[in-house]
Design an enzyme around this catalytic site. Structure first.
Site, PDB file in Angstrom:
ATOM      1  N   TYR A  18       6.941  77.924 101.509  1.00  0.00           N
ATOM      2  CA  TYR A  18       5.264  77.292 101.529  1.00  0.00           C
ATOM      3  C   TYR A  18       4.345  78.676 101.640  1.00  0.00           C
ATOM      4  O   TYR A  18       3.371  78.221 102.140  1.00  0.00           O
ATOM      5  CB  TYR A  18       5.055  76.402 102.333  1.00  0.00           C
ATOM      6  CG  TYR A  18       5.410  74.880 102.058  1.00  0.00           C
ATOM      7  CD1 TYR A  18       4.736  74.225 101.033  1.00  0.00           C
ATOM      8  CD2 TYR A  18       6.418  74.289 103.021  1.00  0.00           C
ATOM      9  CE1 TYR A  18       5.106  72.999 100.560  1.00  0.00           C
ATOM     10  CE2 TYR A  18       6.628  72.996 102.539  1.00  0.00           C
ATOM     11  CZ  TYR A  18       5.954  72.093 101.373  1.00  0.00           C
ATOM     12  OH  TYR A  18       6.406  71.135 100.961  1.00  0.00           O
ATOM     13  N   HIS A  78       8.496  66.630  97.933  1.00  0.00           N
ATOM     14  CA  HIS A  78       7.861  67.616  97.217  1.00  0.00           C
ATOM     15  C   HIS A  78       7.998  67.528  95.804  1.00  0.00           C
ATOM     16  O   HIS A  78       8.827  67.083  95.285  1.00  0.00           O
ATOM     17  CB  HIS A  78       8.483  68.728  97.694  1.00  0.00           C
ATOM     18  CG  HIS A  78       8.127  70.158  96.962  1.00  0.00           C
ATOM     19  ND1 HIS A  78       6.729  70.804  97.101  1.00  0.00           N
ATOM     20  CD2 HIS A  78       8.669  70.803  96.005  1.00  0.00           C
ATOM     21  CE1 HIS A  78       6.760  71.815  96.359  1.00  0.00           C
ATOM     22  NE2 HIS A  78       7.786  71.902  95.677  1.00  0.00           N
ATOM     23  N   LYS A 116      11.778  65.062 101.931  1.00  0.00           N
ATOM     24  CA  LYS A 116      11.158  65.737 103.044  1.00  0.00           C
ATOM     25  C   LYS A 116      11.759  65.140 104.456  1.00  0.00           C
ATOM     26  O   LYS A 116      12.430  63.993 104.400  1.00  0.00           O
ATOM     27  CB  LYS A 116       9.857  65.629 103.267  1.00  0.00           C
ATOM     28  CG  LYS A 116       9.141  66.704 102.188  1.00  0.00           C
ATOM     29  CD  LYS A 116       7.732  66.765 102.175  1.00  0.00           C
ATOM     30  CE  LYS A 116       7.016  67.651 101.306  1.00  0.00           C
ATOM     31  NZ  LYS A 116       5.609  67.685 101.335  1.00  0.00           N
ATOM     32  N   GLU A 151      11.341  77.819  92.328  1.00  0.00           N
ATOM     33  CA  GLU A 151      11.882  77.019  93.524  1.00  0.00           C
ATOM     34  C   GLU A 151      13.338  76.725  93.315  1.00  0.00           C
ATOM     35  O   GLU A 151      13.907  76.504  94.250  1.00  0.00           O
ATOM     36  CB  GLU A 151      10.865  75.927  93.772  1.00  0.00           C
ATOM     37  CG  GLU A 151       9.438  76.092  94.016  1.00  0.00           C
ATOM     38  CD  GLU A 151       8.383  75.000  93.962  1.00  0.00           C
ATOM     39  OE1 GLU A 151       7.280  75.313  94.376  1.00  0.00           O
ATOM     40  OE2 GLU A 151       8.570  73.880  93.743  1.00  0.00           O
ATOM     41  N   ASN A 172       4.701  63.371 103.938  1.00  0.00           N
ATOM     42  CA  ASN A 172       4.467  62.819 102.737  1.00  0.00           C
ATOM     43  C   ASN A 172       5.612  62.343 101.730  1.00  0.00           C
ATOM     44  O   ASN A 172       5.785  62.321 100.424  1.00  0.00           O
ATOM     45  CB  ASN A 172       3.283  63.031 101.734  1.00  0.00           C
ATOM     46  CG  ASN A 172       3.509  64.748 101.245  1.00  0.00           C
ATOM     47  OD1 ASN A 172       4.441  65.058 101.638  1.00  0.00           O
ATOM     48  ND2 ASN A 172       2.436  65.286 100.842  1.00  0.00           N
TER      49      ASN A 172
END
Ligand code: IDP
Ligand code: MG
Length: 140
Positions: free
Chosen positions: A50, A116, A10, A127, A113
């Site tokens: 998302y 993913h 990320k 995805e 965080n």
């Protein structure tokens, strides 16, 4: 054909220069990287990716974060890839993530965080197809 999962390094982790260190963890955990690219998500892409979280209170912040800089998207292959990658990354909240997991070592907080991971084989397939065309994926 081994199982596949989808991963993202990320924007927080790319921005802090953790891409190489996270690649090390991926390879040490015996995943094969079968697709990889650096991209900067647009709001449209991030919202669609998302969309399952669109009613959550953190949705707008999440989209802002995911569009804040470049991400590295990855297709990973390994036996039991989805569960194995979830184990390698640790809990969503790094404060709850187990020792030696990627989120424990590289995440800032529950939103930023670091990585993913898909939550099921079905979502992994969706995805991967959302971010890669067939010619961008190694097949074996
Ligand atoms: P996961 O990434 O571990 O599968 P999800 O519940 O699917 O976790 O949430 C997607 C992403 O949304 C998380 O990785 C994190 O970036 C963000 N997120 C989840 N829960 C919260 C929260 O309570 N506050 C802020 N951001 C959150
Ligand atoms: Mg999730």
């Amino acid at each position: 054909m081994k199982d596949k999962t989808f991963a993202i390094i990320k924007p927080d982790a790319v921005n802090k220069g953790y891409t190489g260190k996270i690649y090390d963890r991926i390879l040490k955990a015996d995943f094969n990287i079968i697709g990889a690219k650096l991209l900067h998500m647009t709001p449209k892409i991030a919202k669609e990716f998302y969309s399952v979280h669109k009613e959550k209170p953190f949705f707008n912040d999440l989209i802002h974060f995911m569009t804040s800089g470049p991400s590295m998207v990855l297709a990973l292959q390994k036996e039991n890839a989805v569960q194995s990658w979830r184990n390698t990354i640790g809990a969503t909240n790094p404060e709850k993530a187990a020792k030696d997991t990627i989120r424990k070592d590289f995440a800032s907080n529950v939103q930023e965080n670091a990585v993913h991971g898909s939550d099921s084989d079905e979502n992994a397939q969706k995805e991967i197809a959302f971010f890669f065309i067939d010619s961008e994926l190694l097949s074996n």
